[in-house]
Design an enzyme around this catalytic site. Structure first.
Site, PDB file in Angstrom:
ATOM      1  N   GLY A   1       0.681  -1.085  -0.046  1.00 56.13           N
ATOM      2  CA  GLY A   1       0.119   0.107   0.016  1.00 56.13           C
ATOM      3  C   GLY A   1       0.842   1.056  -0.237  1.00 56.13           C
ATOM      4  O   GLY A   1       2.014   1.312   0.531  1.00 56.13           O
TER       5      GLY A   1
ATOM      6  N   GLN B   1       2.746   9.998   1.311  1.00 56.22           N
ATOM      7  CA  GLN B   1       4.286   9.289   1.323  1.00 56.22           C
ATOM      8  C   GLN B   1       4.852   9.739   0.396  1.00 56.22           C
ATOM      9  O   GLN B   1       6.401   9.494   0.554  1.00 56.22           O
ATOM     10  CB  GLN B   1       4.020   7.897   1.469  1.00 56.22           C
ATOM     11  CG  GLN B   1       3.318   7.427   2.786  1.00 56.22           C
ATOM     12  CD  GLN B   1       3.450   5.777   2.675  1.00 56.22           C
ATOM     13  OE1 GLN B   1       2.431   5.206   2.229  1.00 56.22           O
ATOM     14  NE2 GLN B   1       4.397   4.896   3.290  1.00 56.22           N
TER      15      GLN B   1
ATOM     16  N   CYS C   1       5.949  -0.279   6.894  1.00 58.25           N
ATOM     17  CA  CYS C   1       5.430   0.733   6.498  1.00 58.25           C
ATOM     18  C   CYS C   1       6.703   1.318   5.321  1.00 58.25           C
ATOM     19  O   CYS C   1       7.773   1.272   5.852  1.00 58.25           O
ATOM     20  CB  CYS C   1       5.219   1.906   7.347  1.00 58.25           C
ATOM     21  SG  CYS C   1       4.642   3.370   6.515  1.00 58.25           S
ATOM     22  N   LEU C   2       6.560   1.603   4.287  1.00 55.39           N
ATOM     23  CA  LEU C   2       7.414   2.116   3.236  1.00 55.39           C
ATOM     24  C   LEU C   2       8.139   3.499   3.777  1.00 55.39           C
ATOM     25  O   LEU C   2       9.077   3.539   3.488  1.00 55.39           O
ATOM     26  CB  LEU C   2       6.985   2.130   1.898  1.00 55.39           C
ATOM     27  CG  LEU C   2       6.305   1.144   1.179  1.00 55.39           C
ATOM     28  CD1 LEU C   2       5.806   1.615  -0.175  1.00 55.39           C
ATOM     29  CD2 LEU C   2       7.555   0.125   0.974  1.00 55.39           C
TER      30      LEU C   2
ATOM     31  N   HIS D   1      -4.183   1.556   7.617  1.00 57.99           N
ATOM     32  CA  HIS D   1      -3.095   2.113   7.714  1.00 57.99           C
ATOM     33  C   HIS D   1      -2.792   3.205   6.869  1.00 57.99           C
ATOM     34  O   HIS D   1      -2.513   4.367   7.060  1.00 57.99           O
ATOM     35  CB  HIS D   1      -1.908   0.889   7.363  1.00 57.99           C
ATOM     36  CG  HIS D   1      -0.297   1.473   7.453  1.00 57.99           C
ATOM     37  ND1 HIS D   1       0.548   1.013   8.373  1.00 57.99           N
ATOM     38  CD2 HIS D   1       0.200   2.271   6.627  1.00 57.99           C
ATOM     39  CE1 HIS D   1       1.349   1.195   8.072  1.00 57.99           C
ATOM     40  NE2 HIS D   1       1.496   2.329   7.078  1.00 57.99           N
ATOM     41  N   GLU D   2      -3.593   3.027   5.613  1.00 58.40           N
ATOM     42  CA  GLU D   2      -3.362   4.200   4.411  1.00 58.40           C
ATOM     43  C   GLU D   2      -4.242   5.333   4.860  1.00 58.40           C
ATOM     44  O   GLU D   2      -3.735   6.332   4.560  1.00 58.40           O
ATOM     45  CB  GLU D   2      -3.625   3.468   3.110  1.00 58.40           C
ATOM     46  CG  GLU D   2      -2.609   2.301   2.785  1.00 58.40           C
ATOM     47  CD  GLU D   2      -1.241   2.534   2.905  1.00 58.40           C
ATOM     48  OE1 GLU D   2      -0.872   3.751   2.719  1.00 58.40           O
ATOM     49  OE2 GLU D   2      -0.548   1.528   3.137  1.00 58.40           O
TER      50      GLU D   2
ATOM     51  N   HIS E   1      -2.319   7.467   7.157  1.00 61.32           N
ATOM     52  CA  HIS E   1      -1.371   8.472   6.477  1.00 61.32           C
ATOM     53  C   HIS E   1      -1.922   9.550   5.973  1.00 61.32           C
ATOM     54  O   HIS E   1      -1.303  10.775   6.124  1.00 61.32           O
ATOM     55  CB  HIS E   1      -0.824   7.526   5.122  1.00 61.32           C
ATOM     56  CG  HIS E   1       0.392   6.615   5.628  1.00 61.32           C
ATOM     57  ND1 HIS E   1       1.446   7.234   6.114  1.00 61.32           N
ATOM     58  CD2 HIS E   1       0.584   5.426   5.359  1.00 61.32           C
ATOM     59  CE1 HIS E   1       2.409   6.360   6.210  1.00 61.32           C
ATOM     60  NE2 HIS E   1       2.037   5.312   5.974  1.00 61.32           N
TER      61      HIS E   1
HETATM   62 NI    NI Z   1       2.666   3.376   5.690  1.00 62.72          NI
END
Ligand code: NI
Length: 174
Positions: A46, A51, A93-94, A135-136, A139
């Site tokens: 995701g 991000q 998480c990226l 999670h997204e 963000h």
């Molecule tokens: Ni993340």
């Protein structure tokens, strides 16, 4: 399409709140394509616009396994309508490379969003998809997985990420 730079914690832009998309224009569609390419290149399951420093309420998810056909899902202006149950998941998480921590979230969610064509849809999700949607969505509100950790883990992850950023000053721009 282009692979975009993913911001890493503690970049302050990850704390900015994204704005609703007023119209799904060709520029917005192009952004969703860049986001998908960036997510696949990472690779990750995701990615939220926040991000890559874009303040639009958009995220992309693909939870298909390595040997399954890809299943890209685009969420524009997502709203979580219902949450139920509880699940603990080892999340990554990226924006937090190398960090994997147990996070508690709702086990099931119902979400409403627009797809890449601007059509409204509703989806009920559980397991990894439910975790990814929460999670997204976080963000887009500037909320990060570290905010969901206990005090000791939070301190440990914060220290680790700040050290990483100091050791690799150019990592946020590559
Ligand atoms: Ni993340």
């Amino acid at each position: 399409m282009a692979v975009r730079t993913i911001l890493h914690y503690p970049d302050p832009r990850l704390r900015e709140k994204a704005r609703p998309v007023e119209k799904v224009t060709p520029e917005i569609v192009k952004l969703t394509e860049d986001m998908a390419e960036t997510m696949y290149a990472a690779p990750g399951v995701g990615l939220a616009a926040t991000q890559i420093g874009e303040r639009h309420r958009i995220f992309v998810i693909d939870i298909a396994g390595d040997d399954e056909p890809s299943e890209l899902q685009v969420f524009i202006n997502p709203e979580i309508l219902e949450r139920s149950g509880e699940i603990v998941w080892d999340e990554g998480c990226l924006s937090f490379p190398t960090v994997v921590e147990e996070i508690t979230r709702a086990a099931k969610v119902k979400v409403r969003a627009l797809d890449a064509k601007g059509a409204s849809f509703e989806l009920e999700a559980e397991g990894l998809l439910a975790v990814a949607i929460q999670h997204e969505t976080d963000h887009l509100d500037g909320v990060l997985m570290i905010d969901k950790m206990g005090m000791l883990k939070k301190r440990m992850v914060d220290r680790k990420m700040r050290k990483r950023a100091a050791d690799r000053p150019r990592s946020a721009s590559t």
